[in-house]
Scaffold this active site. Structure first.
Site, PDB file in Angstrom:
ATOM      1  N   THR A  72       0.834  -1.198   0.000  1.00  0.00           N
ATOM      2  CA  THR A  72       0.000   0.000   0.000  1.00  0.00           C
ATOM      3  C   THR A  72       0.866   1.244   0.000  1.00  0.00           C
ATOM      4  OG1 THR A  72      -1.954   1.020   0.985  1.00  0.00           O
ATOM      5  CG2 THR A  72      -0.360   0.094   2.531  1.00  0.00           C
ATOM      6  N   LYS A  76       3.164   1.302  -3.888  1.00  0.00           N
ATOM      7  CA  LYS A  76       2.481   0.558  -4.959  1.00  0.00           C
ATOM      8  C   LYS A  76       3.193   0.665  -6.314  1.00  0.00           C
ATOM      9  CE  LYS A  76      -2.204   0.485  -3.096  1.00  0.00           C
ATOM     10  NZ  LYS A  76      -3.592   0.930  -3.273  1.00  0.00           N
ATOM     11  N   ASP A 112      -7.161  -3.771  -6.508  1.00  0.00           N
ATOM     12  CA  ASP A 112      -7.961  -2.587  -6.152  1.00  0.00           C
ATOM     13  C   ASP A 112      -9.105  -2.387  -7.149  1.00  0.00           C
ATOM     14  OD1 ASP A 112      -6.680  -1.775  -3.829  1.00  0.00           O
ATOM     15  OD2 ASP A 112      -5.256  -0.491  -4.869  1.00  0.00           O
ATOM     16  N   ALA A 137      -7.537  11.092  -9.400  1.00  0.00           N
ATOM     17  CA  ALA A 137      -6.820  10.265 -10.389  1.00  0.00           C
ATOM     18  C   ALA A 137      -5.516   9.747  -9.811  1.00  0.00           C
ATOM     19  CB  ALA A 137      -6.588  11.076 -11.664  1.00  0.00           C
TER      20      ALA A 137
HETATM   21  P1  NAD Z   1      -3.513   9.320  -3.944  1.00  0.00           P
HETATM   22  O1  NAD Z   1      -2.822  10.362  -3.117  1.00  0.00           O
HETATM   23  O2  NAD Z   1      -2.709   8.399  -4.792  1.00  0.00           O
HETATM   24  O3  NAD Z   1      -4.571  10.038  -4.926  1.00  0.00           O
HETATM   25  C1  NAD Z   1      -5.502  10.999  -4.489  1.00  0.00           C
HETATM   26  C2  NAD Z   1      -5.785  11.918  -5.678  1.00  0.00           C
HETATM   27  O4  NAD Z   1      -6.853  12.797  -5.299  1.00  0.00           O
HETATM   28  C3  NAD Z   1      -4.599  12.813  -6.049  1.00  0.00           C
HETATM   29  O5  NAD Z   1      -4.388  12.740  -7.446  1.00  0.00           O
HETATM   30  C4  NAD Z   1      -5.041  14.210  -5.620  1.00  0.00           C
HETATM   31  O6  NAD Z   1      -4.507  15.241  -6.440  1.00  0.00           O
HETATM   32  C5  NAD Z   1      -6.538  14.112  -5.739  1.00  0.00           C
HETATM   33  N1  NAD Z   1      -7.292  15.052  -4.894  1.00  0.00           N
HETATM   34  C6  NAD Z   1      -7.108  15.272  -3.578  1.00  0.00           C
HETATM   35  N2  NAD Z   1      -8.039  16.143  -3.135  1.00  0.00           N
HETATM   36  C7  NAD Z   1      -8.828  16.456  -4.200  1.00  0.00           C
HETATM   37  C8  NAD Z   1      -9.969  17.278  -4.380  1.00  0.00           C
HETATM   38  N3  NAD Z   1     -10.492  17.972  -3.366  1.00  0.00           N
HETATM   39  N4  NAD Z   1     -10.531  17.338  -5.616  1.00  0.00           N
HETATM   40  C9  NAD Z   1     -10.004  16.648  -6.655  1.00  0.00           C
HETATM   41  N5  NAD Z   1      -8.926  15.840  -6.530  1.00  0.00           N
HETATM   42  C10 NAD Z   1      -8.348  15.749  -5.322  1.00  0.00           C
HETATM   43  O7  NAD Z   1      -4.410   8.529  -2.904  1.00  0.00           O
HETATM   44  P2  NAD Z   1      -5.037   7.061  -3.143  1.00  0.00           P
HETATM   45  O8  NAD Z   1      -4.040   6.008  -2.780  1.00  0.00           O
HETATM   46  O9  NAD Z   1      -5.672   7.031  -4.491  1.00  0.00           O
HETATM   47  O10 NAD Z   1      -6.150   7.017  -2.017  1.00  0.00           O
HETATM   48  C11 NAD Z   1      -7.314   7.824  -2.085  1.00  0.00           C
HETATM   49  C12 NAD Z   1      -8.299   7.351  -1.031  1.00  0.00           C
HETATM   50  O11 NAD Z   1      -8.722   6.038  -1.381  1.00  0.00           O
HETATM   51  C13 NAD Z   1      -7.712   7.243   0.389  1.00  0.00           C
HETATM   52  O12 NAD Z   1      -8.673   7.694   1.302  1.00  0.00           O
HETATM   53  C14 NAD Z   1      -7.496   5.743   0.562  1.00  0.00           C
HETATM   54  O13 NAD Z   1      -7.584   5.351   1.915  1.00  0.00           O
HETATM   55  C15 NAD Z   1      -8.670   5.203  -0.231  1.00  0.00           C
HETATM   56  N6  NAD Z   1      -8.525   3.818  -0.687  1.00  0.00           N
HETATM   57  C16 NAD Z   1      -9.534   2.974  -0.398  1.00  0.00           C
HETATM   58  C17 NAD Z   1      -9.460   1.660  -0.823  1.00  0.00           C
HETATM   59  C18 NAD Z   1     -10.585   0.726  -0.512  1.00  0.00           C
HETATM   60  O14 NAD Z   1     -10.379  -0.482  -0.603  1.00  0.00           O
HETATM   61  N7  NAD Z   1     -11.772   1.235  -0.192  1.00  0.00           N
HETATM   62  C19 NAD Z   1      -8.343   1.200  -1.552  1.00  0.00           C
HETATM   63  C20 NAD Z   1      -7.309   2.115  -1.843  1.00  0.00           C
HETATM   64  C21 NAD Z   1      -7.412   3.430  -1.396  1.00  0.00           C
END
Ligand code: NAD
Length: 286
Positions: A72, A76, A112, A137
């Site tokens: 994680t 990744k 995922d 994204a």
């Molecule tokens: P990440 O940092 O790789 O990506 C987040 C993206 O969101 C970034 O590109 C960022 O620029 C964008 N962003 C942030 N705030 C924003 C806003 N207000 N408007 C538009 N874009 C915005 O993070 P990630 O690894 O993709 O994780 C995102 C969320 O997903 C986390 O809360 C994580 O815990 C969750 N997640 C959940 C699962 C699940 O199984 N449910 C699996 C993986 C990740």
């Protein structure tokens, strides 16, 4: 691997993972299958380590005979060049969340996206996939985007606070799914005429409360799929239900990716309903 004899050693490599439900989830499902599975948290934060130590950790996991690893944040992408082989999904996304040791060869997968699709289809089997907005994204959003296109989304509109990320993801998807993805500058424009919204930013997590879009943009014509699951009930889900949207919480994806990982680790078919019930029970004790 067959997983039929001996003890399976599995683990999760990431930062800030002490609250992870994955060890309990994987070990309990294995117990139901008569397997002895030990699931070890390898937390970069508590070890005072960083992603720079990842090559050493992967080398150690080979020597120690780990049967599988979940990967994680923030590892990744960094894990990809350390592996011997990638599944087509992981190769397409350039990101791995599950590694399986196949006779000494480490094979990277990404559950995922498939986990999201599994949970989404289970929760909203008749959802209109005509025009879907993806907000975020990053790692989760990229995996979901790939899965959403495979699921048959007609048009995927991608919005990110960093426009370059939305542009890059749309370009990568269009190379595989012929013109179905488009980057948008803001959520208001993207949501015009959309049938569904996938929220994949970290906004709404306990440490980052709030919503990534205005509640007034939601309405009963939209379904809403949330990725955040700490807490399981986010401001977005509350606002979406109040606006008349059908919703899917982040727990369904979390269970879906865990089901996929269990099957890759053990070669056994997980009881997804049992794992989902266990997950909800664990969440309720938090
Ligand atoms: P990440 O940092 O790789 O990506 C987040 C993206 O969101 C970034 O590109 C960022 O620029 C964008 N962003 C942030 N705030 C924003 C806003 N207000 N408007 C538009 N874009 C915005 O993070 P990630 O690894 O993709 O994780 C995102 C969320 O997903 C986390 O809360 C994580 O815990 C969750 N997640 C959940 C699962 C699940 O199984 N449910 C699996 C993986 C990740």
């Amino acid at each position: 691997m067959s997983g039929s004899e001996g003890k399976l050693l599995c683990g999760l490599i990431g930062a800030g993972i002490q609250q992870s439900l994955t060890p309990a989830l994987q070990e309990e499902e294995a117990r139901h299958h008569g397997l002895r599975l030990h699931y070890q948290l390898i937390d970069l934060d508590t070890a005072g380590a960083s992603v720079r130590e990842l090559p050493g950790l992967i080398a150690a996991a080979r020597i120690m005979g780990f049967a599988g690893l979940n990967i994680t944040f923030p590892c990744k992408q960094a894990v990809v060049p350390l592996l011997d082989e990638l599944s087509p999904e992981a190769a397409a996304m350039g990101a791995v969340n599950t590694v399986v040791n196949r006779g000494g060869r480490l094979v990277g997968h990404n559950t995922d996206g498939s986990g999201w699709a599994w949970g989404f289809r289970r929760a909203l089997p008749d959802a209109d996939l005509g025009c879907v907005v993806l907000l975020g994204a990053g790692g989760a959003g990229s995996a979901i985007a790939d899965a959403a296109c495979r699921l048959g989304v007609g048009e995927l509109r991608i919005v990110d606070a960093e426009p370059d990320r939305a542009d890059a993801l749309a370009a990568a998807l269009n190379a595989r799914f012929a013109g179905r993805a488009r980057a948008f500058a803001d959520a208001r424009a993207a949501l015009s005429g959309a049938t569904g919204l996938v929220h994949a930013t970290p906004t709404g997590m306990a440490k980052l409360p709030g919503m990534a879009l205005r509640a007034s943009l939601l309405g009963p014509h939209l379904w809403v799929s949330e990725v955040v699951y700490f807490p399981i009930e986010t401001d977005l889900l509350r606002a979406a239900r109040a606006a008349g949207c059908r919703t899917v919480d982040g727990g369904t994806m979390a269970v879906g990716q865990a089901v996929g990982a269990f099957e890759l680790f053990t070669g056994r078919q997980a009881d997804a309903t049992r794992m989902a019930q266990h997950f909800r029970g664990l969440l309720a004790t938090r």
